[in-house]
Design a protein around this motif. Structure first.
Motif, PDB file in Angstrom:
ATOM      1  N   GLN A  18       2.531   1.890  -3.392  1.00 40.77           N
ATOM      2  CA  GLN A  18       1.617   2.410  -4.413  1.00 40.77           C
ATOM      3  C   GLN A  18       1.250   3.869  -4.138  1.00 40.77           C
ATOM      4  OE1 GLN A  18      -1.724   0.218  -5.818  1.00 40.77           O
ATOM      5  NE2 GLN A  18      -0.737  -1.727  -5.445  1.00 40.77           N
ATOM      6  N   ILE A  19       1.066   4.187  -2.868  1.00 37.69           N
ATOM      7  CA  ILE A  19       0.708   5.572  -2.538  1.00 37.69           C
ATOM      8  C   ILE A  19       1.884   6.495  -2.853  1.00 37.69           C
ATOM      9  CG2 ILE A  19       0.162   7.134  -0.608  1.00 37.69           C
ATOM     10  CD1 ILE A  19      -1.676   4.931   0.483  1.00 37.69           C
TER      11      ILE A  19
ATOM     12  N   GLY B 186       0.147   8.219  -5.564  1.00 34.87           N
ATOM     13  CA  GLY B 186      -0.671   9.108  -4.736  1.00 34.87           C
ATOM     14  C   GLY B 186      -1.837   8.337  -4.129  1.00 34.87           C
ATOM     15  N   ALA B 187      -2.299   8.842  -2.966  1.00 34.45           N
ATOM     16  CA  ALA B 187      -3.348   8.133  -2.231  1.00 34.45           C
ATOM     17  C   ALA B 187      -4.647   8.074  -3.036  1.00 34.45           C
ATOM     18  CB  ALA B 187      -3.587   8.806  -0.887  1.00 34.45           C
TER      19      ALA B 187
ATOM     20  N   TYR C 154      -4.431   5.456  -5.792  1.00 34.39           N
ATOM     21  CA  TYR C 154      -4.412   4.123  -5.188  1.00 34.39           C
ATOM     22  C   TYR C 154      -5.833   3.701  -4.798  1.00 34.39           C
ATOM     23  CZ  TYR C 154      -4.452   0.882  -1.310  1.00 34.39           C
ATOM     24  OH  TYR C 154      -4.786  -0.152  -0.491  1.00 34.39           O
ATOM     25  N   THR C 155      -6.532   4.600  -4.103  1.00 33.73           N
ATOM     26  CA  THR C 155      -7.872   4.261  -3.610  1.00 33.73           C
ATOM     27  C   THR C 155      -8.840   4.071  -4.772  1.00 33.73           C
ATOM     28  OG1 THR C 155      -7.418   5.594  -1.663  1.00 33.73           O
ATOM     29  CG2 THR C 155      -9.708   5.017  -2.035  1.00 33.73           C
TER      30      THR C 155
ATOM     31  N   VAL D 147       0.858  -1.193   0.000  1.00 33.47           N
ATOM     32  CA  VAL D 147       0.000   0.000   0.000  1.00 33.47           C
ATOM     33  C   VAL D 147       0.892   1.241   0.000  1.00 33.47           C
ATOM     34  CG1 VAL D 147      -1.711   1.323   1.302  1.00 33.47           C
ATOM     35  CG2 VAL D 147      -1.871  -1.171   1.234  1.00 33.47           C
ATOM     36  N   GLU D 148       1.900   1.256   0.867  1.00 29.81           N
ATOM     37  CA  GLU D 148       2.812   2.414   0.956  1.00 29.81           C
ATOM     38  C   GLU D 148       3.506   2.656  -0.381  1.00 29.81           C
ATOM     39  OE1 GLU D 148       5.723   2.212   4.152  1.00 29.81           O
ATOM     40  OE2 GLU D 148       4.068   1.772   5.528  1.00 29.81           O
TER      41      GLU D 148
END
Ligand SMILES: NC(=O)c1ccc[n+]([C@@H]2O[C@H](COP(=O)([O-])OP(=O)(O)OC[C@H]3O[C@@H](n4cnc5c(N)ncnc54)[C@H](OP(=O)(O)O)[C@@H]3O)[C@@H](O)[C@H]2O)c1
Length: 361
Positions: A299-300, A304-305, A308-309, A296-297
């Motif tokens: 990809q963010i 960017g968050a 990713y989301t 997750v880290e």
């Protein structure tokens, strides 16, 4: 007066589960009372109990030893709130005990609330967070609430495995998926297919399953090949990643014996075969635990968050839609049915085409 009902599991023998009934106590200062609408019970829930000590799952909702409250993914409604910013009636997705209600020391957050009980300090933020359905970027149609509870966490894991492998070993020829009938494995295969369809590249997906689940896995049409555990020694000799949701030591050892250095990465994800003994692995790299938060880290940091989301939300919505073709949601209502559901999932007696949703009332 209403009583509190919970299902506790013996930490030293996790197939043993007992119902407990107690009088409700008044809600404390700084607490919210969540009425648990339902939880999903899958092999993943059993794994939480199996590794409850090692990975801290028994600490989510403390209970008197040798009994423990297993966290299960589901949906709840705020019934009473002594916390500013947390409104009664708010619907929340998160981890709950197998019970009618739970009282937690909470703090309001932008996306819902956080369990701030002192016993939660050591747990990863994702496990302490409850997402309010009206502010949750991963929310899907409320009519799909039960599928959402069954599939969200498991799909997210599959989705992250896919991006991790695609990033680290983009040209690998074959991906061998153990416990191919599990929802986490199906989530991974679904995500891998989507990437392959978009980019035109991606590994051949080989699903490994039990003889009894072979027809089900074949029918998914997601894996390029479906084999049984006994057929692992005959795997094709090409560069391979192993993605292991089964934790069946002998099968992983057989794959390593057969392919040796052709294995570029061997990933431990789960232990759906919770009774299977471990086995030493010789040939190729030693299996490594998959740690989703690191992916997750990455990809963010890279995209960017928001991106990713958005990608995860789109994948989850598509997966929930896809699941209508192979997953039937089965509701178990009432304390006894709840307890039976635990025992059946533990025994591996629920077919992969069924997703169990349990509620105490
Ligand atoms: N590391 C992580 O972050 C993470 C996240 C999500 C899930 N997981 C793990 O992935 C695994 C799968 O979880 P899930 O919830 O997706 O599973 P699930 O959908 O409930 O999987 C059911 C399948 O697991 C196998 N199985 C289940 N119980 C068994 C038993 N008692 N004996 C033998 N086989 C049994 C069978 O598959 P086959 O016949 O195909 O083997 C069965 O069809 C769990 O161990 C879970 O903890 C890990």
């Amino acid at each position: 007066m209403e009583e509190h009902v919970s299902l506790v599991v013996n930490r030293t023998s996790i197939g043993d589960a007992e119902l407990r009934r107690a009088a409700m106590s008044p809600l404390g200062d700084g607490q919210v009372r969540l009425r648990i609408d339902h939880v999903a019970i899958t092999a993943n829930t059993i794994t939480y109990a199996q590794f409850g000590d090692l990975l801290g799952y028994w600490g989510f909702f403390p209970a008197d030893e040798p009994w423990g409250l297993v966290p299960a993914i589901g949906s709840a409604t705020v019934e009473q709130s002594h916390v500013p910013g947390v409104d009664e009636g708010t619907r929340l997705h998160g981890w709950y005990p197998m019970a009618t209600t739970v009282d937690i020391v909470a703090a309001a957050t932008a996306t819902g609330l956080r369990d701030d009980g002192p016993h939660r300090a050591g747990h990863a933020p994702v496990y302490r967070a409850f997402s309010a359905s009206d502010r949750d970027p991963l929310a899907t149609d409320p009519a799909d609430d039960e599928r959402h509870s069954l599939l969200r966490g498991l799909y997210a894991t599959g989705h992250l495995i896919e991006s991790f492998l695609d990033h680290r070993w983009p040209g690998v020829t074959q991906s061998v998926v153990m416990s191919a009938s599990s929802k986490t494995a199906i989530g991974y295969a679904f995500a891998a297919r989507r990437t392959r369809t978009t980019t035109g590249v991606g590994p051949r997906l080989v699903g490994v399953t039990s003889e009894g689940n072979r027809a089900f896995v074949d029918g998914l049409d997601l894996y390029d090949d479906v084999i049984t555990y006994a057929e692992v020694p005959g795997l094709e000799h090409v560069p391979t990643v192993i993605v292991d949701m089964a934790g069946a030591g002998a099968a992983v050892a057989a794959a390593h014996r057969a392919l040796g250095d052709l294995i570029v990465h061997s990933m431990i994800v789960g232990k759906s075969h919770h009774d299977a003994p471990p086995a030493a692995v010789a040939g190729g790299p030693q299996p490594e635990l998959f740690f989703a938060p690191s992916e997750v880290e990455r990809q963010i940091a890279e995209a960017g968050a928001g991106a990713y989301t958005q990608r995860l939300a789109a994948g989850l919505a598509a997966f929930i839609d896809h699941s209508r073709g192979w997953l039937e949601v089965e509701r178990r209502t009432g304390p006894d049915a709840f307890a039976d559901a635990w025992r059946q999932v533990h025994a591996g007696a629920v077919p992969p085409s069924v997703g169990v949703i349990a509620s105490m009332t």
